[in-house]
Enzyme design. Structure first.
Site, PDB file in Angstrom:
ATOM      1  N   ASP A 125       8.925  54.286 -38.252  1.00 34.86           N
ATOM      2  CA  ASP A 125       8.658  54.769 -39.612  1.00 34.86           C
ATOM      3  C   ASP A 125       7.186  54.684 -39.970  1.00 34.86           C
ATOM      4  O   ASP A 125       6.796  54.919 -41.111  1.00 34.86           O
ATOM      5  CB  ASP A 125       9.482  53.981 -40.631  1.00 34.86           C
ATOM      6  CG  ASP A 125       9.057  52.518 -40.734  1.00 34.86           C
ATOM      7  OD1 ASP A 125       8.312  52.048 -39.837  1.00 34.86           O
ATOM      8  OD2 ASP A 125       9.466  51.840 -41.697  1.00 34.86           O
ATOM      9  N   VAL A 133       5.296  51.893 -39.753  1.00 36.73           N
ATOM     10  CA  VAL A 133       4.917  50.520 -40.095  1.00 36.73           C
ATOM     11  C   VAL A 133       5.535  49.581 -39.069  1.00 36.73           C
ATOM     12  O   VAL A 133       6.734  49.671 -38.786  1.00 36.73           O
ATOM     13  CB  VAL A 133       5.395  50.131 -41.513  1.00 36.73           C
ATOM     14  CG1 VAL A 133       5.004  48.694 -41.835  1.00 36.73           C
ATOM     15  CG2 VAL A 133       4.828  51.090 -42.549  1.00 36.73           C
ATOM     16  N   ASP A 184       8.769  48.449 -32.423  1.00 41.46           N
ATOM     17  CA  ASP A 184       9.417  49.516 -33.183  1.00 41.46           C
ATOM     18  C   ASP A 184       8.511  50.716 -33.404  1.00 41.46           C
ATOM     19  O   ASP A 184       8.984  51.789 -33.782  1.00 41.46           O
ATOM     20  CB  ASP A 184       9.920  48.995 -34.526  1.00 41.46           C
ATOM     21  CG  ASP A 184       8.810  48.371 -35.367  1.00 41.46           C
ATOM     22  OD1 ASP A 184       7.997  47.612 -34.798  1.00 41.46           O
ATOM     23  OD2 ASP A 184       8.756  48.635 -36.582  1.00 41.46           O
ATOM     24  N   GLU A 185       7.219  50.564 -33.154  1.00 42.04           N
ATOM     25  CA  GLU A 185       6.292  51.673 -33.362  1.00 42.04           C
ATOM     26  C   GLU A 185       5.675  52.179 -32.060  1.00 42.04           C
ATOM     27  O   GLU A 185       4.832  53.071 -32.094  1.00 42.04           O
ATOM     28  CB  GLU A 185       5.178  51.260 -34.331  1.00 42.04           C
ATOM     29  CG  GLU A 185       5.682  50.903 -35.717  1.00 42.04           C
ATOM     30  CD  GLU A 185       6.479  52.026 -36.363  1.00 42.04           C
ATOM     31  OE1 GLU A 185       5.989  53.173 -36.372  1.00 42.04           O
ATOM     32  OE2 GLU A 185       7.597  51.761 -36.852  1.00 42.04           O
ATOM     33  N   HIS A 190      13.638  39.901  -6.471  1.00 39.44           N
ATOM     34  CA  HIS A 190      13.834  38.797  -5.530  1.00 39.44           C
ATOM     35  C   HIS A 190      12.689  38.700  -4.527  1.00 39.44           C
ATOM     36  O   HIS A 190      12.499  37.663  -3.903  1.00 39.44           O
ATOM     37  CB  HIS A 190      15.192  38.908  -4.814  1.00 39.44           C
ATOM     38  CG  HIS A 190      15.261  39.950  -3.749  1.00 39.44           C
ATOM     39  ND1 HIS A 190      15.851  41.173  -3.950  1.00 39.44           N
ATOM     40  CD2 HIS A 190      14.836  39.952  -2.469  1.00 39.44           C
ATOM     41  CE1 HIS A 190      15.779  41.878  -2.833  1.00 39.44           C
ATOM     42  NE2 HIS A 190      15.164  41.156  -1.918  1.00 39.44           N
ATOM     43  N   ASP A 198      17.688  43.557 -10.473  1.00 38.51           N
ATOM     44  CA  ASP A 198      16.695  43.143  -9.487  1.00 38.51           C
ATOM     45  C   ASP A 198      15.511  44.098  -9.500  1.00 38.51           C
ATOM     46  O   ASP A 198      15.448  45.017  -8.695  1.00 38.51           O
ATOM     47  CB  ASP A 198      17.361  43.135  -8.113  1.00 38.51           C
ATOM     48  CG  ASP A 198      16.522  42.455  -7.062  1.00 38.51           C
ATOM     49  OD1 ASP A 198      15.449  41.951  -7.398  1.00 38.51           O
ATOM     50  OD2 ASP A 198      16.949  42.427  -5.906  1.00 38.51           O
ATOM     51  N   SER A 243      13.827  45.449   1.365  1.00 39.31           N
ATOM     52  CA  SER A 243      13.887  45.043  -0.045  1.00 39.31           C
ATOM     53  C   SER A 243      12.784  45.670  -0.888  1.00 39.31           C
ATOM     54  O   SER A 243      11.626  45.741  -0.474  1.00 39.31           O
ATOM     55  CB  SER A 243      13.752  43.526  -0.157  1.00 39.31           C
ATOM     56  OG  SER A 243      14.998  42.908  -0.243  1.00 39.31           O
TER      57      SER A 243
END
Length: 490
Positions: free
Chosen positions: A133, A135, A143-144, A294, A343, A439
């Site tokens: 919003d 702010v 949130d921004e 890992h 992982d 891996s």
């Protein structure tokens, strides 16, 4: 990469990879089930999840399955690495207290209601109407800075509307490449802008986000407003980096364990510790590598131990090529070595890679993509060609199909050990598999002419055994976490 003789069995009908599933058919807050990938609400990306580790025994309700990460064996039991591990262990003593403190807050449960959204690792809950919003309400401003995303195989730029609590495509009207650069920066890409263009809207969208060109010098998403019309009927397709392309054009399919040729898998890297190949990884930007969590457990969690090699096929030639020291190692904060859940880890290089025909990035998966049950994928690495064998000198690659989560979780295979943050791939007959030394390496698939990273090589019970397919971290559930780290550490 291990091989056994035998032809692959049939897999069955089509299924949807819910890590990619379209938001409009997702429930607002789904329960975590053992037999499927996560479903994510429309209004936000998934919050972070856990990680993995070396040679453990996981108890099951039927037989005991010995699960082995695909790294180059147990680091501190190999004679060739014993002195290395003893030296590294000395450096971990002073950090033990700090690690213990981290463990105290690793496992937390969300207490947010269905009308609220969670602020990353802080656990703070805010109303979904406050997200994006303009702010900052979260302690770290999450949130921004999670307000733009790319959607689907066509990289459609979408922006979150706090008023409508939904994602909408950006209309091409008044768009310019300067806005594309801003959007890529918002997602965490650093000086990698590739291209943006308008493409016909094929989704049937009835709502869009449009530019208010008179809004002044503010953040991109603050320049955008909700509209029910788009005069051009074109939406923005944005590429922040040229990814998922190879210089070589091979017509033949790789079906099992073939030696790679130059440029076949240009995103593959070899990760070394003091001259020894330990894990693989995947290039996603000039500075960032995706690998397995890992791989970087203590005593190898410090970046000073790691060196990355790219564009080289043979281990015996690595030291004749350019090497890149690692600047940061970022393991997923919720990594659980016992359950092997989630992982994944990131490495940031001290100096950026120079892209060429042999060194290129793979694409991170976008929300809104769908995979078939038996989707053909490819694995690559320098892992052993048979169980308990030595690391291969040459890079190998093989095709493996995806396996439905419910089938992989059957009592005859992994008996509910597979979480939504994991992907099973391979032949149930045991003909092809990743193995020790693979891996962290890529599980990729080709869709729409682009190679996508959908998994990182994680664990399995032995190598190429019947009814014991390879298990991979489900990158589709980690893309938001990856972008968060890229933004925070740019």
């Amino acid at each position: 990469m291990a091989l056994n003789s035998g032809s692959p069995p049939g897999i069955g009908p089509c299924y949807e990879n819910h890590g990619y599933q379209s938001e409009h058919i997702c429930p607002p807050r789904p329960p975590v089930a053992p037999n499927g990938y996560n479903l994510y609400p429309a209004q936000y990306y998934p919050s972070p999840v856990p990680q993995y580790a070396p040679r453990i025994t996981t108890q099951a309700s039927t037989s005991v399955i010995h699960t082995h990460p695909k790294s180059s064996g147990a680091l501190c039991t190999s004679k060739s690495k014993k002195s290395l591990c003893l030296a590294l262990a000395l450096g971990t003593v002073l950090t033990g207290a700090a690690v213990a403190a981290v463990l105290l807050w690793r496992f937390w449960d969300s207490n947010c209601s269905t009308s609220e959204m969670e602020c990353g690792s802080s656990g703070t809950c805010i109303s979904s109407s406050l997200w994006c919003d303009g702010v900052a309400h979260c302690p770290n401003g999450e949130d921004e800075n999670r307000c733009v995303r790319l959607y689907g195989q066509s990289f459609i730029l979408q922006v979150y509307s706090s008023q409508r609590k939904a994602w909408y495509p950006v209309c091409q009207d008044d768009w310019s490449e300067s806005y594309g650069r801003a959007a890529c920066k918002d997602m965490g890409y650093k000086n990698n802008f590739y291209s943006s263009q308008g493409i016909p809207d094929q989704s049937g969208a009835t709502s869009f986000m449009k530019l208010n060109v008179s809004s002044g010098n503010v953040d991109l998403y603050k320049k955008l407003y909700h509209s029910d019309s788009c005069s051009s009927r074109m939406v923005v397709s944005l590429r922040c980096i040229e990814c998922g392309v190879r210089s070589v054009k091979r017509q033949s399919r790789i079906v099992g364990g073939l030696n790679a040729s130059p440029g076949d898998w240009p995103w593959q890297v070899s990760l070394h510790v003091q001259g020894v190949h330990v894990c693989g990884g995947s290039i996603i930007t000039p500075e960032w590598i995706v690998t397995a969590a890992h791989c970087v457990e203590e005593p190898l969690s410090s970046p000073r131990y790691w060196t990355a090699f790219a564009g080289i096929l043979r281990q015996s030639l690595m030291f004749y090529g350019s090497r890149h020291q690692v600047e940061k190692v970022i393991s997923h904060p919720n990594y659980d070595s016992k359950t092997k859940n989630n992982d994944i880890a990131l490495m940031k290089l001290q100096t950026p890679l120079a892209f060429n025909d042999l060194v290129k990035p793979v694409c991170l998966p976008n929300p809104g993509m769908m995979l078939d049950l038996d989707q053909e994928c490819w694995i690559s690495g320098w892992g052993a060609t048979y169980e308990k064998g030595k690391t291969s000198d040459v890079l190998n690659a093989a095709m493996v199909p995806l396996i439905e989560p419910s089938k992989c979780n059957s009592k005859y295979i992994y008996n509910n050990l597979i979480t939504p943050a994991m992907i099973c791939a391979g032949f149930l007959q045991g003909s092809v598999d990743s193995c020790q030394g693979d891996s962290g390496g890529p599980l990729v698939t080709l869709k729409n002419g682009i190679w996508w990273l959908i998994g990182d090589t994680s664990w399995g019970s032995g190598c190429a055994k019947a009814l014991r397919p390879g298990v991979y971290g489900n990158v589709t559930v980690f893309t938001d976490w990856i972008y968060q780290q890229m933004r925070a550490n740019s």
